[in-house]
Motif scaffolding. Structure first.
Motif, PDB file in Angstrom:
ATOM      1  N   SER A  30      15.295  27.889  -0.707  1.00  0.00           N
ATOM      2  CA  SER A  30      16.505  27.941   0.118  1.00  0.00           C
ATOM      3  C   SER A  30      17.701  27.459  -0.688  1.00  0.00           C
ATOM      4  CB  SER A  30      16.350  27.089   1.376  1.00  0.00           C
ATOM      5  OG  SER A  30      16.359  25.708   1.044  1.00  0.00           O
ATOM      6  N   VAL A  31      18.883  27.889  -0.233  1.00  0.00           N
ATOM      7  CA  VAL A  31      20.115  27.488  -0.917  1.00  0.00           C
ATOM      8  C   VAL A  31      20.325  25.987  -0.808  1.00  0.00           C
ATOM      9  CG1 VAL A  31      22.621  27.739  -0.923  1.00  0.00           C
ATOM     10  CG2 VAL A  31      21.173  29.746  -0.564  1.00  0.00           C
ATOM     11  N   ASN A  32      20.067  25.422   0.369  1.00  0.00           N
ATOM     12  CA  ASN A  32      20.291  23.989   0.563  1.00  0.00           C
ATOM     13  C   ASN A  32      19.410  23.154  -0.355  1.00  0.00           C
ATOM     14  OD1 ASN A  32      22.214  24.449   2.518  1.00  0.00           O
ATOM     15  ND2 ASN A  32      20.748  24.313   4.226  1.00  0.00           N
ATOM     16  N   GLU A  33      18.158  23.578  -0.503  1.00  0.00           N
ATOM     17  CA  GLU A  33      17.239  22.810  -1.331  1.00  0.00           C
ATOM     18  C   GLU A  33      17.655  22.819  -2.800  1.00  0.00           C
ATOM     19  OE1 GLU A  33      12.982  23.193   1.076  1.00  0.00           O
ATOM     20  OE2 GLU A  33      13.467  24.618  -0.512  1.00  0.00           O
ATOM     21  N   VAL A  34      17.988  23.982  -3.318  1.00  0.00           N
ATOM     22  CA  VAL A  34      18.334  24.052  -4.733  1.00  0.00           C
ATOM     23  C   VAL A  34      19.677  23.371  -4.992  1.00  0.00           C
ATOM     24  CG1 VAL A  34      19.542  26.294  -4.644  1.00  0.00           C
ATOM     25  CG2 VAL A  34      18.385  25.574  -6.740  1.00  0.00           C
ATOM     26  N   THR A  35      20.604  23.493  -4.023  1.00  0.00           N
ATOM     27  CA  THR A  35      21.907  22.831  -4.187  1.00  0.00           C
ATOM     28  C   THR A  35      21.750  21.326  -4.176  1.00  0.00           C
ATOM     29  OG1 THR A  35      23.045  24.686  -3.121  1.00  0.00           O
ATOM     30  CG2 THR A  35      24.220  22.597  -3.236  1.00  0.00           C
ATOM     31  N   SER A  36      20.933  20.819  -3.253  1.00  0.00           N
ATOM     32  CA  SER A  36      20.716  19.379  -3.165  1.00  0.00           C
ATOM     33  C   SER A  36      20.031  18.833  -4.412  1.00  0.00           C
ATOM     34  CB  SER A  36      19.878  19.062  -1.922  1.00  0.00           C
ATOM     35  OG  SER A  36      19.586  17.686  -1.856  1.00  0.00           O
ATOM     36  N   SER A  37      19.033  19.567  -4.928  1.00  0.00           N
ATOM     37  CA  SER A  37      18.299  19.105  -6.104  1.00  0.00           C
ATOM     38  C   SER A  37      19.198  19.028  -7.333  1.00  0.00           C
ATOM     39  CB  SER A  37      17.121  20.052  -6.369  1.00  0.00           C
ATOM     40  OG  SER A  37      16.458  19.703  -7.568  1.00  0.00           O
ATOM     41  N   VAL A  38      19.970  20.061  -7.555  1.00  0.00           N
ATOM     42  CA  VAL A  38      20.852  20.075  -8.725  1.00  0.00           C
ATOM     43  C   VAL A  38      21.982  19.068  -8.566  1.00  0.00           C
ATOM     44  CG1 VAL A  38      22.487  21.486 -10.030  1.00  0.00           C
ATOM     45  CG2 VAL A  38      20.283  22.448  -9.329  1.00  0.00           C
ATOM     46  N   SER A  39      22.513  18.941  -7.351  1.00  0.00           N
ATOM     47  CA  SER A  39      23.631  18.031  -7.128  1.00  0.00           C
ATOM     48  C   SER A  39      23.248  16.580  -7.382  1.00  0.00           C
ATOM     49  CB  SER A  39      24.155  18.182  -5.689  1.00  0.00           C
ATOM     50  OG  SER A  39      24.693  19.469  -5.500  1.00  0.00           O
ATOM     51  N   ARG A  40      22.005  16.211  -7.047  1.00  0.00           N
ATOM     52  CA  ARG A  40      21.564  14.832  -7.282  1.00  0.00           C
ATOM     53  C   ARG A  40      21.584  14.513  -8.774  1.00  0.00           C
ATOM     54  NH1 ARG A  40      17.631  15.981  -3.296  1.00  0.00           N
ATOM     55  NH2 ARG A  40      16.078  16.358  -4.920  1.00  0.00           N
ATOM     56  N   ARG A  41      21.110  15.443  -9.589  1.00  0.00           N
ATOM     57  CA  ARG A  41      21.102  15.199 -11.030  1.00  0.00           C
ATOM     58  C   ARG A  41      22.515  15.243 -11.622  1.00  0.00           C
ATOM     59  NH1 ARG A  41      16.346  19.161 -12.883  1.00  0.00           N
ATOM     60  NH2 ARG A  41      16.802  20.103 -10.857  1.00  0.00           N
ATOM     61  N   LEU A  42      23.344  16.127 -11.090  1.00  0.00           N
ATOM     62  CA  LEU A  42      24.734  16.159 -11.553  1.00  0.00           C
ATOM     63  C   LEU A  42      25.440  14.840 -11.262  1.00  0.00           C
ATOM     64  CD1 LEU A  42      25.988  19.741 -10.592  1.00  0.00           C
ATOM     65  CD2 LEU A  42      25.538  18.841 -12.885  1.00  0.00           C
ATOM     66  N   GLU A  43      25.196  14.302 -10.081  1.00  0.00           N
ATOM     67  CA  GLU A  43      25.838  13.042  -9.719  1.00  0.00           C
ATOM     68  C   GLU A  43      25.363  11.912 -10.619  1.00  0.00           C
ATOM     69  OE1 GLU A  43      28.360  10.467  -8.149  1.00  0.00           O
ATOM     70  OE2 GLU A  43      28.301  12.628  -7.740  1.00  0.00           O
ATOM     71  N   TYR A  44      24.090  11.920 -10.977  1.00  0.00           N
ATOM     72  CA  TYR A  44      23.590  10.879 -11.886  1.00  0.00           C
ATOM     73  C   TYR A  44      24.248  11.005 -13.261  1.00  0.00           C
ATOM     74  CZ  TYR A  44      20.461   7.861 -14.506  1.00  0.00           C
ATOM     75  OH  TYR A  44      19.972   6.853 -15.304  1.00  0.00           O
ATOM     76  N   ILE A  45      24.394  12.246 -13.731  1.00  0.00           N
ATOM     77  CA  ILE A  45      25.042  12.457 -15.035  1.00  0.00           C
ATOM     78  C   ILE A  45      26.482  11.956 -15.005  1.00  0.00           C
ATOM     79  CG2 ILE A  45      25.829  14.228 -16.658  1.00  0.00           C
ATOM     80  CD1 ILE A  45      23.386  15.906 -15.734  1.00  0.00           C
ATOM     81  N   LEU A  46      27.222  12.320 -13.967  1.00  0.00           N
ATOM     82  CA  LEU A  46      28.633  11.913 -13.865  1.00  0.00           C
ATOM     83  C   LEU A  46      28.762  10.400 -13.723  1.00  0.00           C
ATOM     84  CD1 LEU A  46      29.946  14.746 -11.499  1.00  0.00           C
ATOM     85  CD2 LEU A  46      30.293  14.528 -13.964  1.00  0.00           C
ATOM     86  N   GLN A  47      27.829   9.801 -12.978  1.00  0.00           N
ATOM     87  CA  GLN A  47      27.863   8.352 -12.824  1.00  0.00           C
ATOM     88  C   GLN A  47      27.615   7.652 -14.156  1.00  0.00           C
ATOM     89  OE1 GLN A  47      25.032   6.861 -10.015  1.00  0.00           O
ATOM     90  NE2 GLN A  47      25.684   4.735 -10.192  1.00  0.00           N
TER      91      GLN A  47
END
Length: 252
Positions: free
Chosen positions: A72-89
């Motif tokens: 699903s779109v929500n699942e893949v968006t949530s998974s990638v967004s979590r890692r992106l946020e960790y990288i930016l942090q």
């Protein structure tokens, strides 16, 4: 008789710029003309001066890629967004400004799976800080992200400063040469009458990187080749004219 002096200045386009980005640089010519009687003409000495200034890259960009597939779109968006946020942090915690960070996302569908690719590009001016950030991401995220090899470059400020340093050094060398010539002739070096930048050149120094690639078996103890920090060299050639005075002449 009154001694009148006129000073002219004009802007000349830089000559011989071999490196892209030099088209905005300008050379300055200054000339002082004295109206004097034939019996009181200014004696002068004209010399050339050259200088080269080398500058290493002062910027490096690192590309961090993230990819995942879900039903699903929500699942893949949530998974990638979590890692992106960790990288930016992690980047922010090391003092990197948001203006030096860019994020891009791309979502597409393959059969019954939604696939998202994302990347974070971070530009560093502190190379030690860059290596610390890369180490943290490689250690914490492991194979879930791809941390790219740094790509080095020169900022516009770095290139401009390098060009100015080359020109100033060339003028200093010309002045030193004129001073030695005037001493040889038993004269005292007077003020400059003309300063002209005749030629400027720039080139990238990639010999070290090519030598590293050509070491063959000599570098077998290293698992990978370390990234080479590129350098750029700027050269300047100037012509300077100075007036000459007798050593015994008193200053008025």
């Amino acid at each position: 008789m009154d001694n009148q002096t006129r000073v002219f200045a004009k802007i000349l386009p830089a000559a011989g710029g071999d490196y892209v980005g030099n088209e905005n640089e300008q050379a300055v010519e200054m000339r002082a003309l004295n109206r004097q009687s034939p019996s009181n003409r200014v004696r002068e000495v004209q010399v050339t001066g050259t200088a080269e200034v080398c500058s290493p890259a002062d910027r490096a960009s690192v590309r961090v890629s993230v990819a995942n597939s879900k039903e699903s779109v929500n699942e893949v968006t949530s998974s990638v967004s979590r890692r992106l946020e960790y990288i930016l942090q992690a980047v922010r915690q090391h003092g990197v400004s948001d203006k030096d960070t860019s994020v891009n996302r791309f979502l597409h569908r393959e059969a019954d799976q939604y696939h998202m690719d994302a990347e974070v590009v971070v530009t560093f001016s502190d190379f030690e800080k860059m290596e610390r950030v890369r180490s943290v991401l490689l250690e914490k995220l492991d194979k879930s992200v791809c941390v790219g090899t740094p790509k080095f470059c020169h900022s516009a400020e770095c290139l401009s400063q390098m060009r100015r340093r080359a020109c100033v050094s060339a003028v200093e060398n010309a002045q030193q040469k004129a001073c030695e010539v005037s001493q040889l002739l038993g004269q005292t070096l007077g003020p400059p009458l003309l300063v002209r930048e005749e030629e400027t050149k720039e080139w990238k120094n990639e010999e070290e990187e090519e030598e590293d690639r050509g070491t063959g078996g000599q570098g077998a103890t290293l698992p990978i080749h370390l990234p080479c920090t590129p350098t750029i060299t700027a050269s300047s050639r100037v012509t300077v004219s100075f007036s000459l005075r007798d050593r015994g002449r008193k200053k008025l």
